[in-house]
Scaffold this motif. Sequence first.
Motif, PDB file in Angstrom:
ATOM      1  N   LEU A 216       0.831  -1.203   0.000  1.00 49.55           N
ATOM      2  CA  LEU A 216       0.000   0.000   0.000  1.00 49.55           C
ATOM      3  C   LEU A 216       0.868   1.256   0.000  1.00 49.55           C
ATOM      4  CD1 LEU A 216      -2.912  -0.877   2.458  1.00 49.55           C
ATOM      5  CD2 LEU A 216      -3.107  -0.321   0.037  1.00 49.55           C
ATOM      6  N   ALA A 217       1.942   1.242   0.787  1.00 51.04           N
ATOM      7  CA  ALA A 217       2.851   2.390   0.804  1.00 51.04           C
ATOM      8  C   ALA A 217       3.508   2.574  -0.557  1.00 51.04           C
ATOM      9  CB  ALA A 217       3.908   2.196   1.889  1.00 51.04           C
ATOM     10  N   SER A 218       3.857   1.451  -1.202  1.00 54.46           N
ATOM     11  CA  SER A 218       4.464   1.526  -2.529  1.00 54.46           C
ATOM     12  C   SER A 218       3.493   2.126  -3.536  1.00 54.46           C
ATOM     13  CB  SER A 218       4.911   0.139  -2.979  1.00 54.46           C
ATOM     14  OG  SER A 218       5.452   0.179  -4.284  1.00 54.46           O
ATOM     15  N   LEU A 219       2.252   1.658  -3.518  1.00 47.95           N
ATOM     16  CA  LEU A 219       1.240   2.190  -4.430  1.00 47.95           C
ATOM     17  C   LEU A 219       1.024   3.676  -4.198  1.00 47.95           C
ATOM     18  CD1 LEU A 219      -1.450  -0.651  -4.403  1.00 47.95           C
ATOM     19  CD2 LEU A 219      -0.072   0.063  -6.349  1.00 47.95           C
ATOM     20  N   SER A 220       0.928   4.071  -2.928  1.00 49.05           N
ATOM     21  CA  SER A 220       0.690   5.481  -2.611  1.00 49.05           C
ATOM     22  C   SER A 220       1.840   6.356  -3.103  1.00 49.05           C
ATOM     23  CB  SER A 220       0.514   5.639  -1.094  1.00 49.05           C
ATOM     24  OG  SER A 220       0.325   6.987  -0.743  1.00 49.05           O
ATOM     25  N   GLY A 221       3.079   5.869  -2.927  1.00 49.69           N
ATOM     26  CA  GLY A 221       4.231   6.644  -3.375  1.00 49.69           C
ATOM     27  C   GLY A 221       4.275   6.819  -4.881  1.00 49.69           C
ATOM     28  N   PHE A 222       3.991   5.744  -5.614  1.00 47.53           N
ATOM     29  CA  PHE A 222       4.015   5.844  -7.077  1.00 47.53           C
ATOM     30  C   PHE A 222       2.869   6.715  -7.599  1.00 47.53           C
ATOM     31  CE2 PHE A 222       6.532   1.797  -6.938  1.00 47.53           C
ATOM     32  CZ  PHE A 222       7.682   2.336  -7.485  1.00 47.53           C
ATOM     33  N   ILE A 223       1.717   6.656  -6.924  1.00 45.87           N
ATOM     34  CA  ILE A 223       0.607   7.516  -7.347  1.00 45.87           C
ATOM     35  C   ILE A 223       0.978   8.992  -7.166  1.00 45.87           C
ATOM     36  CG2 ILE A 223      -1.738   8.231  -6.748  1.00 45.87           C
ATOM     37  CD1 ILE A 223      -2.328   5.280  -6.131  1.00 45.87           C
ATOM     38  N   ASP A 224       1.600   9.314  -6.014  1.00 47.10           N
ATOM     39  CA  ASP A 224       2.047  10.696  -5.792  1.00 47.10           C
ATOM     40  C   ASP A 224       3.059  11.125  -6.853  1.00 47.10           C
ATOM     41  OD1 ASP A 224       0.438  10.837  -3.582  1.00 47.10           O
ATOM     42  OD2 ASP A 224       2.040  10.382  -2.139  1.00 47.10           O
ATOM     43  N   THR A 225       3.967  10.214  -7.223  1.00 46.93           N
ATOM     44  CA  THR A 225       4.973  10.548  -8.242  1.00 46.93           C
ATOM     45  C   THR A 225       4.335  10.789  -9.600  1.00 46.93           C
ATOM     46  OG1 THR A 225       6.599   9.194  -7.059  1.00 46.93           O
ATOM     47  CG2 THR A 225       7.103   9.762  -9.335  1.00 46.93           C
ATOM     48  N   LEU A 226       3.367   9.926  -9.949  1.00 48.15           N
ATOM     49  CA  LEU A 226       2.693  10.085 -11.247  1.00 48.15           C
ATOM     50  C   LEU A 226       1.840  11.350 -11.286  1.00 48.15           C
ATOM     51  CD1 LEU A 226       1.616   6.395 -11.972  1.00 48.15           C
ATOM     52  CD2 LEU A 226       3.353   7.720 -13.183  1.00 48.15           C
ATOM     53  N   GLN A 227       1.325  11.770 -10.160  1.00 48.28           N
ATOM     54  CA  GLN A 227       0.541  13.003 -10.116  1.00 48.28           C
ATOM     55  C   GLN A 227       1.434  14.244 -10.081  1.00 48.28           C
ATOM     56  OE1 GLN A 227      -1.890  12.355  -6.639  1.00 48.28           O
ATOM     57  NE2 GLN A 227      -3.634  11.603  -7.864  1.00 48.28           N
ATOM     58  N   GLY A 228       2.725  14.050  -9.767  1.00 49.35           N
ATOM     59  CA  GLY A 228       3.638  15.186  -9.648  1.00 49.35           C
ATOM     60  C   GLY A 228       4.738  15.179 -10.675  1.00 49.35           C
ATOM     61  N   PRO A 229       5.967  14.845 -10.266  1.00 48.61           N
ATOM     62  CA  PRO A 229       7.128  14.981 -11.168  1.00 48.61           C
ATOM     63  C   PRO A 229       7.022  14.163 -12.447  1.00 48.61           C
ATOM     64  CG  PRO A 229       7.833  14.659  -8.897  1.00 48.61           C
ATOM     65  CD  PRO A 229       6.373  14.426  -8.910  1.00 48.61           C
ATOM     66  N   ALA A 230       6.386  12.964 -12.409  1.00 46.07           N
ATOM     67  CA  ALA A 230       6.352  12.103 -13.588  1.00 46.07           C
ATOM     68  C   ALA A 230       5.042  12.227 -14.370  1.00 46.07           C
ATOM     69  CB  ALA A 230       6.577  10.646 -13.174  1.00 46.07           C
ATOM     70  N   ARG A 231       4.344  13.332 -14.164  1.00 43.25           N
ATOM     71  CA  ARG A 231       3.044  13.494 -14.817  1.00 43.25           C
ATOM     72  C   ARG A 231       3.169  13.398 -16.347  1.00 43.25           C
ATOM     73  NH1 ARG A 231      -1.611  16.125 -13.236  1.00 43.25           N
ATOM     74  NH2 ARG A 231      -0.545  16.864 -11.351  1.00 43.25           N
ATOM     75  N   ASP A 232       4.207  13.987 -16.908  1.00 48.73           N
ATOM     76  CA  ASP A 232       4.356  14.019 -18.367  1.00 48.73           C
ATOM     77  C   ASP A 232       5.494  13.130 -18.860  1.00 48.73           C
ATOM     78  OD1 ASP A 232       2.309  15.948 -18.546  1.00 48.73           O
ATOM     79  OD2 ASP A 232       3.747  17.523 -17.999  1.00 48.73           O
ATOM     80  N   ASP A 233       5.989  12.241 -18.002  1.00 45.91           N
ATOM     81  CA  ASP A 233       7.089  11.347 -18.389  1.00 45.91           C
ATOM     82  C   ASP A 233       6.499   9.985 -18.749  1.00 45.91           C
ATOM     83  OD1 ASP A 233       9.316   9.725 -18.628  1.00 45.91           O
ATOM     84  OD2 ASP A 233      10.386  10.660 -16.955  1.00 45.91           O
ATOM     85  N   ALA A 234       6.363   9.715 -20.056  1.00 46.15           N
ATOM     86  CA  ALA A 234       5.715   8.484 -20.518  1.00 46.15           C
ATOM     87  C   ALA A 234       6.496   7.241 -20.103  1.00 46.15           C
ATOM     88  CB  ALA A 234       5.553   8.524 -22.041  1.00 46.15           C
ATOM     89  N   ALA A 235       7.824   7.290 -20.201  1.00 44.51           N
ATOM     90  CA  ALA A 235       8.637   6.121 -19.851  1.00 44.51           C
ATOM     91  C   ALA A 235       8.517   5.798 -18.368  1.00 44.51           C
ATOM     92  CB  ALA A 235      10.095   6.376 -20.226  1.00 44.51           C
ATOM     93  N   ALA A 236       8.615   6.832 -17.537  1.00 47.01           N
ATOM     94  CA  ALA A 236       8.480   6.611 -16.092  1.00 47.01           C
ATOM     95  C   ALA A 236       7.080   6.120 -15.756  1.00 47.01           C
ATOM     96  CB  ALA A 236       8.792   7.891 -15.336  1.00 47.01           C
ATOM     97  N   ARG A 237       6.075   6.681 -16.435  1.00 46.17           N
ATOM     98  CA  ARG A 237       4.697   6.263 -16.168  1.00 46.17           C
ATOM     99  C   ARG A 237       4.510   4.775 -16.463  1.00 46.17           C
ATOM    100  NH1 ARG A 237       2.339   9.838 -18.964  1.00 46.17           N
ATOM    101  NH2 ARG A 237       2.048   8.626 -20.891  1.00 46.17           N
ATOM    102  N   ASP A 238       5.020   4.312 -17.579  1.00 44.06           N
ATOM    103  CA  ASP A 238       4.872   2.888 -17.919  1.00 44.06           C
ATOM    104  C   ASP A 238       5.600   2.007 -16.908  1.00 44.06           C
ATOM    105  OD1 ASP A 238       3.392   3.599 -20.099  1.00 44.06           O
ATOM    106  OD2 ASP A 238       5.057   3.466 -21.535  1.00 44.06           O
ATOM    107  N   ARG A 239       6.802   2.421 -16.502  1.00 41.69           N
ATOM    108  CA  ARG A 239       7.562   1.621 -15.533  1.00 41.69           C
ATOM    109  C   ARG A 239       6.856   1.600 -14.177  1.00 41.69           C
ATOM    110  NH1 ARG A 239      11.928   2.800 -12.076  1.00 41.69           N
ATOM    111  NH2 ARG A 239      11.990   4.942 -12.858  1.00 41.69           N
ATOM    112  N   PHE A 240       6.366   2.753 -13.730  1.00 47.12           N
ATOM    113  CA  PHE A 240       5.694   2.812 -12.431  1.00 47.12           C
ATOM    114  C   PHE A 240       4.377   2.025 -12.450  1.00 47.12           C
ATOM    115  CE2 PHE A 240       7.814   7.138 -11.360  1.00 47.12           C
ATOM    116  CZ  PHE A 240       8.996   6.465 -11.110  1.00 47.12           C
TER     117      PHE A 240
END
Length: 443
Positions: A216-240
Amino acid sequence: MATEKSSPSPERRRGLTGRVARARWPLVASALVLFGFVAASLVPAAYALAAFVAIVAAALVGPLERTGDAFAPPGAAPAGAGADGRLLEAVIASFPIPVVLLERNGRVVAFNEAARLMAPALARGDAVSLALRVPEVVEALRQAVASGAPQRAEFSERVPVDRWVALHAVPVAPPAAAAETGLMLLVFQDLTPLRRVEEMRVDFVANASHELRTPLASLSGFIDTLQGPARDDAAARDRFLGIMKSQATRMARLIDDLLSLSRVELNEHLHPETPVDLVPVVRQVADSLQMLAREREVEIRIAVPPAPLLVPGDRDELTRVFENLVENALKYGASGKIVEIGFAVEQTPDGREAVVSVCDHGPGIAAEHLPRLTERFYRVDVGHSRAEGGTGLGLALVKHILNRHRGRLAIESVLGQGATFAVRLPLCTGTAAEAARITSQNQ
């Protein structure tokens, strides 16, 4: 010539009245004791009623001669020598839990076999403190004598094994007797099973919460990252998203194992009786895991027996057993490159058993880990287990399913030489086995 119906003679009626009169105080005391047991939920009401009826019958039928004071002090007539004493001793002996009857001064009047096993030093006429050197027992007895009210205390023993016991000290006195002439009843209730279940429950909740908190902590962290710094990073989004999917799958597997374990434990006392052939069950499991075997570059070898191995069981649950064992062998013994599945029939003192062994040639398991492998959430290597998607519940589930099937799991391993998990199940006997063999041949 007509016969007249005989009626009890005056002497017989007087004898019956005398019996009731002489046994009145033991009967009253017995009723009070039984009522106390029922009120404390130590004995079912139906058992208590049956015991009291038996006591009344013994009082009216048994010998009446008083050979001495039923509760004489040491040096006088033995305790229980009279009819009253015999009645109370019969009451005490009838209960499966430890019970000790004392004088108010703490000297032992009578006790049952369960009490003797708990405290071998118990002896009539001796102070109870000589056999039960427990401060809680002595204090509860002192307070019960001083107040005339029942007292409850708990204490634990560490030798020879951990044990928790609840003591009930109940004053017992005839209504017309003085307080100092009455008796004291000590009842001991074994709390060990309840305490162990409570400890298991606490450990289970703590472990389950920990196992769920990590993904759950892992999911929450990746969701925060996708909503913030990796919002427009397609490669990071697919990996996360890939990592998040694996974490969600892990949580789903953990919840599924928890539910399966709960269902099996709920029905563990119900033994399945449907004949199941283990050979096709194992072959189906091996076929379903071929994809995983190819990924790990492991070969699954099955030594198929010439005849069916029929056991009374639940096919779905047995499938789950062999899925867990073969999957573990593929994941943790992959370095051996071969997983061998063998079948055998062995004769035991209780009958013939089917033995299915799953053997890998991997790194093996250290001897200190073997006794704990079937505990919930126990892992030899936590990091490796989580990396493989393990929940720590697989072997616990195997153990409980086999318990329900009246079977057992044997584990053997030597470091560097792999591990063998052997499932032992009783074979079907009689007409059920023959009918199942005919059905199997027709298919």
